[in-house]
Scaffold this active site. Structure first.
Site, PDB file in Angstrom:
ATOM      1  N   GLU A 127      73.763 -21.402  93.775  1.00  0.00           N
ATOM      2  CA  GLU A 127      74.368 -21.319  92.438  1.00  0.00           C
ATOM      3  C   GLU A 127      73.214 -21.343  91.445  1.00  0.00           C
ATOM      4  OE1 GLU A 127      77.543 -20.948  91.877  1.00  0.00           O
ATOM      5  OE2 GLU A 127      78.355 -21.393  93.856  1.00  0.00           O
ATOM      6  N   CYS A 166      74.808 -23.355  82.837  1.00  0.00           N
ATOM      7  CA  CYS A 166      74.446 -22.067  83.434  1.00  0.00           C
ATOM      8  C   CYS A 166      75.260 -20.903  82.863  1.00  0.00           C
ATOM      9  CB  CYS A 166      74.609 -22.137  84.942  1.00  0.00           C
ATOM     10  SG  CYS A 166      76.198 -22.807  85.410  1.00  0.00           S
TER      11      CYS A 166
HETATM   12  P1  NAD Z   1      65.381 -26.263  89.119  1.00  0.00           P
HETATM   13  O1  NAD Z   1      65.510 -25.019  89.914  1.00  0.00           O
HETATM   14  O2  NAD Z   1      64.092 -26.529  88.445  1.00  0.00           O
HETATM   15  O3  NAD Z   1      65.661 -27.546  90.039  1.00  0.00           O
HETATM   16  C1  NAD Z   1      66.872 -27.707  90.744  1.00  0.00           C
HETATM   17  C2  NAD Z   1      66.626 -28.614  91.945  1.00  0.00           C
HETATM   18  O4  NAD Z   1      65.799 -27.938  92.892  1.00  0.00           O
HETATM   19  C3  NAD Z   1      65.919 -29.918  91.611  1.00  0.00           C
HETATM   20  O5  NAD Z   1      66.467 -30.949  92.392  1.00  0.00           O
HETATM   21  C4  NAD Z   1      64.481 -29.629  92.022  1.00  0.00           C
HETATM   22  O6  NAD Z   1      63.740 -30.798  92.309  1.00  0.00           O
HETATM   23  C5  NAD Z   1      64.699 -28.795  93.263  1.00  0.00           C
HETATM   24  N1  NAD Z   1      63.591 -27.919  93.647  1.00  0.00           N
HETATM   25  C6  NAD Z   1      62.662 -27.339  92.842  1.00  0.00           C
HETATM   26  N2  NAD Z   1      61.834 -26.565  93.585  1.00  0.00           N
HETATM   27  C7  NAD Z   1      62.231 -26.669  94.873  1.00  0.00           C
HETATM   28  C8  NAD Z   1      61.801 -26.090  96.107  1.00  0.00           C
HETATM   29  N3  NAD Z   1      60.758 -25.236  96.144  1.00  0.00           N
HETATM   30  N4  NAD Z   1      62.458 -26.401  97.238  1.00  0.00           N
HETATM   31  C9  NAD Z   1      63.519 -27.229  97.216  1.00  0.00           C
HETATM   32  N5  NAD Z   1      63.990 -27.817  96.077  1.00  0.00           N
HETATM   33  C10 NAD Z   1      63.356 -27.523  94.922  1.00  0.00           C
HETATM   34  O7  NAD Z   1      66.593 -26.263  88.071  1.00  0.00           O
HETATM   35  P2  NAD Z   1      66.862 -27.252  86.854  1.00  0.00           P
HETATM   36  O8  NAD Z   1      65.871 -26.968  85.776  1.00  0.00           O
HETATM   37  O9  NAD Z   1      67.017 -28.640  87.356  1.00  0.00           O
HETATM   38  O10 NAD Z   1      68.316 -26.755  86.396  1.00  0.00           O
HETATM   39  C11 NAD Z   1      68.523 -25.698  85.500  1.00  0.00           C
HETATM   40  C12 NAD Z   1      68.900 -24.429  86.231  1.00  0.00           C
HETATM   41  O11 NAD Z   1      70.061 -24.641  87.022  1.00  0.00           O
HETATM   42  C13 NAD Z   1      69.258 -23.287  85.290  1.00  0.00           C
HETATM   43  O12 NAD Z   1      68.643 -22.105  85.740  1.00  0.00           O
HETATM   44  C14 NAD Z   1      70.764 -23.182  85.416  1.00  0.00           C
HETATM   45  O13 NAD Z   1      71.303 -21.910  85.144  1.00  0.00           O
HETATM   46  C15 NAD Z   1      70.964 -23.562  86.840  1.00  0.00           C
HETATM   47  N6  NAD Z   1      72.342 -23.996  87.063  1.00  0.00           N
HETATM   48  C16 NAD Z   1      73.187 -23.143  87.724  1.00  0.00           C
HETATM   49  C17 NAD Z   1      74.521 -23.495  87.909  1.00  0.00           C
HETATM   50  C18 NAD Z   1      75.482 -22.585  88.640  1.00  0.00           C
HETATM   51  O14 NAD Z   1      76.550 -23.061  89.016  1.00  0.00           O
HETATM   52  N7  NAD Z   1      75.153 -21.334  88.865  1.00  0.00           N
HETATM   53  C19 NAD Z   1      74.979 -24.723  87.430  1.00  0.00           C
HETATM   54  C20 NAD Z   1      74.085 -25.563  86.773  1.00  0.00           C
HETATM   55  C21 NAD Z   1      72.761 -25.184  86.599  1.00  0.00           C
END
Ligand code: NAD
Length: 480
Positions: free
Chosen positions: A249, A283
């Site tokens: 997502e 998002c």
């Molecule tokens: P992010 O991608 O920076 O981090 C999300 C999670 O992934 C965190 O727990 C982070 O520690 C982990 N992570 C980061 N790099 C990783 C890796 N290489 N391997 C495994 N885990 C890793 O996102 P964010 O800044 O926390 O959240 C914002 C983003 O989330 C926005 O792009 C938003 O659109 C998206 N989002 C999407 C939805 C949806 O349902 N499509 C809902 C909410 C947020």
């Protein structure tokens, strides 16, 4: 002076507090709310080992229903305290957080109900040539161990959307929440244990994406990954999964269309909410707003009025509509993109100011089509209003992005609405409401760079199962 609480890693029902310390800050005041301990490599392995062992003796569906129902009740009972906890660690306003607690109750309750409903299907095998005497059906079994990686922007309900369906489907689950917001995830784990979930079924690993998230992803004993976060991270995780399945997502640059026949005031007020709530850190936030040229001035008037009534400030104050962004760096990035768009020729109609970690609700027009504010996900309270004359062209530009999560359209014309549902390449089209509309039970997920797989407890629980065919043939008569 009260001691700052510590949050540990949860492995087989026990909390471990020995990894590197990381401060969890109040996103508005900067006060230290808690000390979280990053998971060590051995703890990642141990959490998966405990989950693997638990998954070998799945709970029965009624047990899962009872546990998840108790957690839904616990969230409802403790709503005010939990909302304040989430408000402080995420910076989302108390108003938004109280709404999120109601949603988390729904997510857990719907997951509980789905635990009793997961089923396969009858296969009309008798219709196959030579199979008339046979019977076949499918059964859905848990995948085993689910790994859940979550973002900062709705820290209780997003974790609930992973843990609820994973447990409903009979799996064990190991959660790695955002390092910005580990407190809500720890609270949910505590509630699950208090509700009687046997220890190995829930694990919690704290810390950064790399190395904690990557180590979890690389552990081949985790059968399925459910991820919510940015597209860049979703792609990185997806690339490491190999043949294992997952749900990604990811991000979006959400478009909403307002046609000339729309109720202009209602559309503008809904778009203001959809663009600015949670400081735009959603998002599906309304980021690109395509408004018919004939109603542009009237629409901008209502949108600006709605934006100017919003109070920016302390998220704990119930009068506040827009709290801080997750970090000063995020607010500075939003400011930079807005300034860049203005330098490229965009007109700033409202907002644009940053005050430390807070960013004012911002409205831009005359935005060049290559400006980052319309090409990349801004994840801030910033909306670009772009006029259109031709409806087909509006559909084309909404699609003209690598993303495809949800889109909205305001119109009273049924044919236009139907045309939009056919032509918009997104996971969901919302008619007479914005792209940022979601009920927790509905199927939710994107296409293209917004990811794959579907959330919503019914759909997520189904994804977290393996479907097995059972083919029955009567035994042959006779002794041998
Ligand atoms: P992010 O991608 O920076 O981090 C999300 C999670 O992934 C965190 O727990 C982070 O520690 C982990 N992570 C980061 N790099 C990783 C890796 N290489 N391997 C495994 N885990 C890793 O996102 P964010 O800044 O926390 O959240 C914002 C983003 O989330 C926005 O792009 C938003 O659109 C998206 N989002 C999407 C939805 C949806 O349902 N499509 C809902 C909410 C947020």
């Amino acid at each position: 002076m009260t001691a700052v609480p510590r949050i540990g890693n949860l492995i087989n029902g026990e909390w471990h507090f020995d990894g590197t310390e990381r401060e969890v800050l109040h996103k508005y005041t900067g006060e230290v709310l808690a000390i979280a301990h990053d998971a060590t490599p051995a703890q990642v392995t141990d959490a998966v080992t405990a989950a693997r062992k638990a998954s070998e003796s799945p709970l029965n569906p009624y047990q899962r229903f009872e546990i998840l129902s108790k957690v839904a009740d616990a969230i409802a009972r403790d709503k005010e305290r939990l909302a304040l906890e989430v408000c402080r660690e995420s910076g989302l306003t108390l108003k938004d957080c109280l709404g999120d607690m109601d949603r988390a109750v729904e997510t857990m309750r719907t997951s509980a109900e789905e635990a009793k409903r997961i089923t396969g299907e009858m296969v009309p095998i008798a219709g196959a040539p030579g199979f008339a005497h046979r019977m076949a059906f499918t059964v859905r079994y848990p995948v085993g161990v689910v790994g859940a990686i979550t973002p900062f922007n709705s820290p209780l309900n997003t974790v609930a959307h992973k843990v609820g369906p994973a447990l409903a489907a009979g799996n064990a689950v190991v959660v790695k929440p955002s390092p910005f917001t580990p407190i809500a995830a720890a609270s949910l784990c505590t509630m699950l244990l208090e509700a009687g979930l046997p220890p190995g079924f829930i694990g919690l690993l704290l810390g950064p994406g790399d190395p904690v998230g990557t180590s979890l992803v690389d552990d081949e004993r985790v059968d399925f990954f459910t991820f919510t976060g940015s597209t860049a991270t979703g792609k990185a995780i997806s690339a490491r999964l190999g043949m294992r399945r997952g749900t990604m997502e990811c991000g979006n640059v959400s478009g909403t269309i307002v046609c000339a026949d729309a109720n202009v005031r209602d559309a503008a007020e809904q778009c203001a909410r959809g663009a600015f709530r949670k400081a735009g850190q959603v998002c599906t936030s309304v980021q690109r707003l395509y408004v018919h040229a004939d109603i542009l001035e009237e629409f901008l008037g209502h949108l600006t009025t709605a934006a100017s009534t919003l109070v920016v400030g302390d998220p704990e104050d119930t009068a506040t509509d827009i709290g801080p962004m997750i970090s000063e760096a995020a607010a500075k990035r939003a400011e930079e993109w807005v300034n860049e768009a203005v330098a490229q020729g965009a007109r700033l109609i409202h907002g644009g100011q940053r005050d430390g970690v807070a960013f004012a609700p911002t409205i831009l027009t005359e935005v060049p089509s290559d400006a980052r504010v319309v090409c990349e996900e801004i994840f801030a309270p910033v909306v670009s209003v772009i006029p259109f004359k031709d409806f087909g062209e509006a559909l084309r530009v909404v699609n003209d992005t690598p993303y495809g999560l949800q889109a909205g359209i305001f119109t009273r014309d049924l044919n236009q609405a139907l045309e939009a549902t056919k032509r918009l390449r997104v996971g969901g089209v919302v008619i007479n409401s914005t792209s940022s509309t979601r009920a927790d039970l509905m199927p939710y997920g994107g296409v293209k760079d917004s990811g794959y797989g579907t959330e919503g407890p019914k759909y997520a629980a189904r994804e977290m199962t393996e479907e097995r065919l059972v083919l029955l043939e009567p035994a042959k008569d006779g002794d041998r």
